[in-house]
Write a protein that holds these residues in place. Structure first.
Motif, short mmCIF file in Angstrom:
data_model
loop_
_atom_site.label_atom_id
_atom_site.label_comp_id
_atom_site.label_asym_id
_atom_site.label_seq_id
_atom_site.Cartn_x
_atom_site.Cartn_y
_atom_site.Cartn_z
N UNK A 29 0.83 -1.20 0.00
CA UNK A 29 0.00 0.00 0.00
C UNK A 29 0.86 1.25 0.00
N UNK A 30 1.94 1.24 0.79
CA UNK A 30 2.83 2.39 0.86
C UNK A 30 3.45 2.70 -0.49
N UNK A 31 3.87 1.65 -1.21
CA UNK A 31 4.44 1.83 -2.55
C UNK A 31 3.41 2.42 -3.50
N UNK A 32 2.16 1.98 -3.37
CA UNK A 32 1.10 2.52 -4.22
C UNK A 32 0.81 3.99 -3.91
N UNK A 33 0.88 4.35 -2.64
CA UNK A 33 0.72 5.75 -2.26
C UNK A 33 1.80 6.60 -2.94
N UNK A 34 3.05 6.09 -2.90
CA UNK A 34 4.17 6.82 -3.49
C UNK A 34 4.00 6.94 -5.01
N UNK A 35 3.64 5.84 -5.67
CA UNK A 35 3.46 5.86 -7.13
C UNK A 35 2.31 6.79 -7.52
N UNK A 36 1.24 6.75 -6.75
CA UNK A 36 0.09 7.62 -7.03
C UNK A 36 0.48 9.09 -6.92
N UNK A 37 1.26 9.41 -5.90
CA UNK A 37 1.72 10.79 -5.74
C UNK A 37 2.62 11.23 -6.88
N UNK A 38 3.42 10.29 -7.41
CA UNK A 38 4.25 10.60 -8.58
C UNK A 38 3.38 11.00 -9.76
N UNK A 39 2.34 10.22 -10.01
CA UNK A 39 1.45 10.52 -11.13
C UNK A 39 0.69 11.81 -10.89
N UNK A 40 0.24 12.01 -9.65
CA UNK A 40 -0.45 13.26 -9.29
C UNK A 40 0.45 14.46 -9.58
N UNK A 41 1.74 14.33 -9.23
CA UNK A 41 2.69 15.41 -9.48
C UNK A 41 2.80 15.75 -10.95
N UNK A 49 -3.77 20.09 -13.52
CA UNK A 49 -4.70 19.51 -12.54
C UNK A 49 -4.38 20.03 -11.13
N UNK A 50 -5.30 19.82 -10.23
CA UNK A 50 -5.11 20.26 -8.84
C UNK A 50 -5.48 19.13 -7.88
N UNK A 51 -4.91 17.97 -8.11
CA UNK A 51 -5.20 16.81 -7.27
C UNK A 51 -4.32 16.86 -6.02
N UNK A 52 -4.89 16.56 -4.88
CA UNK A 52 -4.16 16.62 -3.62
C UNK A 52 -3.29 15.38 -3.42
N UNK A 214 5.57 4.49 -13.95
CA UNK A 214 6.99 4.69 -14.23
C UNK A 214 7.21 5.01 -15.70
N UNK A 215 6.43 4.39 -16.57
CA UNK A 215 6.55 4.64 -18.00
C UNK A 215 6.21 6.09 -18.32
N UNK A 216 5.15 6.60 -17.69
CA UNK A 216 4.73 7.99 -17.92
C UNK A 216 5.77 8.96 -17.35
N UNK A 217 6.20 8.73 -16.11
CA UNK A 217 7.14 9.66 -15.48
C UNK A 217 8.50 9.64 -16.16
N UNK A 218 8.91 8.49 -16.69
CA UNK A 218 10.18 8.40 -17.42
C UNK A 218 10.14 9.26 -18.68
N UNK A 219 9.01 9.21 -19.39
CA UNK A 219 8.85 10.03 -20.59
C UNK A 219 8.90 11.51 -20.25
#
Length: 225
Positions: A29-41, A49-52, A214-219
């Protein structure tokens, strides 16, 4: 040692197994929180966007944390749908269809998306175009988000849902209700089996979700460099 542990000597082992599985679930779950925040960023910085951002709440239960990440994942889905709606509204039908044509070169799709974001964001944002096409052109991310939302909802509604994120002795005893005999043993077996079932599915879906992000953030990093 509790009387129930004397009556059923495998119970201490079951408890330790339950604690181990619980920690595995929390790590995932912690890893998913981190990945989700990466995408939100990425969505906030490049698509307006203005996602918290979210953080696991150690004072809350598994269900409450599941609900928190589901809320943000649902918002991500909403934003992707909004991007699609903006594209459909502002592009000619032929150009809009090109966005989903697998034979169309990706650079052409990005150029089309840029036109829309230059209107929405008031500037030619090449990175926005890349992110938009990656999100729209591949259903991997949207499918994995849907799958994770479904699994998180199941976990929250299961016997796991009421367990506190903070794994302490009292937390485990609350789940087991500190009762004697076969009833406690059955609860332990039910809890362990529930963890094993949900955790296997959850870990597999989480890995796909994290790879897609990761694919999106790498691009994005490549575009910024």
């Amino acid at each position: 040692m509790a009387l129930s542990d004397l009556l059923y000597p495998d119970n201490p082992k079951r408890k330790q197994e339950l604690i181990h599985l619980h920690q595995e679930l929390l790590d995932c779950m912690s890893t998913n929180f981190h990945a989700t925040n990466e995408l939100v960023g990425v969505l906030n910085e490049h698509l307006g966007c203005t996602i918290t951002h979210i953080q696991m709440r150690e004072s809350s239960t598994v269900k409450e944390n599941c609900d928190l990440i589901i809320q943000v994942m649902s918002e991500i889905q909403h934003q992707v749908q909004k991007i699609d709606s903006d594209m459909k509204e502002k592009l000619e039908p032929v150009l809009y269809q090109k966005l989903y044509d697998i034979k169309e070169p990706e650079l052409e799709k990005i150029a089309i998306a840029q036109r829309v974001f230059s209107i929405i964001l008031g500037e030619a944002a090449s990175t926005a175009g890349v992110v938009a096409i990656k999100l729209l052109g591949s259903n991997l991310l949207t499918l994995t988000v849907s799958k994770l939302i479904s699994l998180l909802a199941q976990i929250g509604a299961s016997v796991l849902g009421g367990i506190s994120i903070t794994i302490v002795g009292l937390g485990i005893e609350m789940i087991l209700h500190a009762i004697l005999g076969a009833v406690e043993r059955n609860q332990l077996l039910t809890a362990v089996r529930s963890y094993e079932k949900h955790l296997a599915e959850f870990k597999a879906a989480s890995e796909k979700y994290q790879r897609a992000i990761h694919e999106v953030t790498s691009l994005v990093r490549q575009q910024v460099q």
